[in-house]
Design an enzyme around this catalytic site. Structure first.
Site, mmCIF file in Angstrom:
data_model
loop_
_atom_site.group_PDB
_atom_site.id
_atom_site.type_symbol
_atom_site.label_atom_id
_atom_site.label_comp_id
_atom_site.label_asym_id
_atom_site.label_seq_id
_atom_site.Cartn_x
_atom_site.Cartn_y
_atom_site.Cartn_z
ATOM 1 N N LYS A 54 0.841 -1.199 0.000
ATOM 2 C CA LYS A 54 0.000 0.000 0.000
ATOM 3 C C LYS A 54 0.874 1.247 0.000
ATOM 4 O O LYS A 54 0.607 2.229 -0.702
ATOM 5 C CB LYS A 54 -0.935 -0.004 1.222
ATOM 6 C CG LYS A 54 -2.046 -1.048 1.113
ATOM 7 C CD LYS A 54 -2.804 -1.233 2.422
ATOM 8 C CE LYS A 54 -3.770 -2.406 2.339
ATOM 9 N NZ LYS A 54 -4.402 -2.746 3.621
ATOM 10 N N GLN A 98 -4.022 -1.551 9.918
ATOM 11 C CA GLN A 98 -3.910 -2.866 9.273
ATOM 12 C C GLN A 98 -4.472 -3.950 10.200
ATOM 13 O O GLN A 98 -4.077 -4.048 11.354
ATOM 14 C CB GLN A 98 -2.444 -3.155 8.914
ATOM 15 C CG GLN A 98 -2.245 -4.440 8.145
ATOM 16 C CD GLN A 98 -2.945 -4.466 6.782
ATOM 17 O OE1 GLN A 98 -2.907 -3.490 6.045
ATOM 18 N NE2 GLN A 98 -3.611 -5.567 6.462
ATOM 19 N N ASP A 121 -10.807 3.385 4.903
ATOM 20 C CA ASP A 121 -11.263 2.009 4.695
ATOM 21 C C ASP A 121 -12.790 1.910 4.734
ATOM 22 O O ASP A 121 -13.352 0.850 4.484
ATOM 23 C CB ASP A 121 -10.667 1.073 5.765
ATOM 24 C CG ASP A 121 -9.341 0.472 5.312
ATOM 25 O OD1 ASP A 121 -9.208 0.206 4.097
ATOM 26 O OD2 ASP A 121 -8.451 0.272 6.161
#
Ligand code: NDP
Length: 292
Positions: A54, A98, A121
């Site tokens: 990412k 994460q 997200d």
């Protein structure tokens, strides 16, 4: 029939090129560089690879990325302190935690602590609610990536019968919600299946579009597919050092009309959508929001 391969890697590369132009234009006109802060707790090697990928993608698109590594003995409060710092740091536009987190940390509490304006997200209930109501601030990365693949492949979604396998908060539920909205790559009639679903194959055999997100290698077999169906494989499973999807790719591609490979299908799209959300978050921070 041999299915057309939906090349997520190529579509994602194309989207990322366009995004890099948008980032450059945004940075030039605002003097603000979009900035994604990633938090990685512990030493899980797979998570470390995901975060690194990412970050690399951010760098290539002109998005600043910073990594906050915390030991797996960090307390929930310790993690929350960092999240509050990042929430209050005006140079940070997107915050990525994460997953998975160590067992002693409550995932829900941590994800809810990310300010909705930096929730790239799209896990925060406010953002999920906006998405469900069809007025998204951010779109969840993996389902949005799937939708983009359907769109760029010219697949007729409106009026189709879509079956989503899996009901997780990260993929299955938002995927179903997005396919049922009004609009592009949507307007489908949707069924969501899960581990308690009875006669699963009877349901999947009716589907025009199947999105598999269950985390079971090669679970979806050719006899579960209607000839000509579109099969989107979200699954990423490690089998004997190889990555395989939730779909039995070879036999299913003899029955389906189009299929995503693993790797090289949905995975690269998820990252592209994360970058897009980071730019959206940066735009929000300067009052230049674009989603309608
Ligand atoms: P979860 O484990 O959170 O959810 C799995 C879902 O599948 C659950 O809803 C579960 O049902 C359902 N399920 C499990 N077994 C069956 C079964 N036999 N029949 C029907 N449904 C079943 O997984 P995620 O949604 O997080 O991830 C799914 C897969 O997608 C994984 O392989 C993951 O690695 C991958 N993934 C890929 C991404 C990408 O970018 N390509 C991003 C995110 C995930 P129940 O709720 O009843 O337990």
């Amino acid at each position: 029939m041999t299915a057309a391969i939906i090349d997520g890697k190529a579509v994602a590369a194309d989207l990322r090129l366009k995004l890099a132009d948008e980032v450059s234009e945004f940075t030039r006109t605002t003097n603000v560089q979009p900035h994604l802060a990633a938090i990685l707790v512990g030493e899980d090697p797979a998570s470390a690879v995901y975060v690194r990928n990412k970050q690399k993608a951010c760098d290539k698109s002109g998005i600043r990325s910073t990594l906050h590594r915390l030991p797996d003995v960090i307390t929930e409060d310790g993690l929350l302190v960092l999240i509050h710092q990042l929430n209050n740091d005006p140079s940070v536009h997107g915050i990525l935690v994460q997953l998975p987190l160590p067992a002693h940390i409550r995932e829900q509490v941590v994800l809810d602590a990310v300010t909705p304006l930096k929730d790239v997200d799209c896990f925060h209930p406010e953002n999920v609610g906006l998405m469900v109501q069809g007025r998204p601030r951010f779109l969840p990365c993996t389902p949005h990536g799937v939708q983009q693949l359907l769109l760029t492949s010219g697949i007729q979604v409106a009026g189709s019968y879509a079956v989503v396998l899996g009901r997780s908060e990260i993929v299955g539920k938002p995927m179903a919600m997005m396919l049922v909205q009004r609009g592009a790559a949507a307007d489908a009639t949707v069924t969501v299946c899960h581990s308690r679903t009875k006669n699963l194959a009877d349901i999947t055999r009716q589907a025009d579009i199947i999105v598999a997100a269950i985390g079971k290698p090669r679970f979806v077999t050719a006899d579960m597919i209607k000839p000509g169906a579109v099969v989107i494989d979200v699954g990423i499973n490690r089998v004997e050092d190889k990555l395989v999807g939730d779909v039995d790719y070879g036999p299913v591609s003899e029955v389906a009309s189009a299929i995503t490979p693993v790797p090289g299908g949905v995975g690269p799209m998820t990252i592209a959508m994360l970058l897009q959300n980071t730019l959206t978050a940066a735009r929000l921070s300067v009052g230049r929001e674009v989603h309608g």
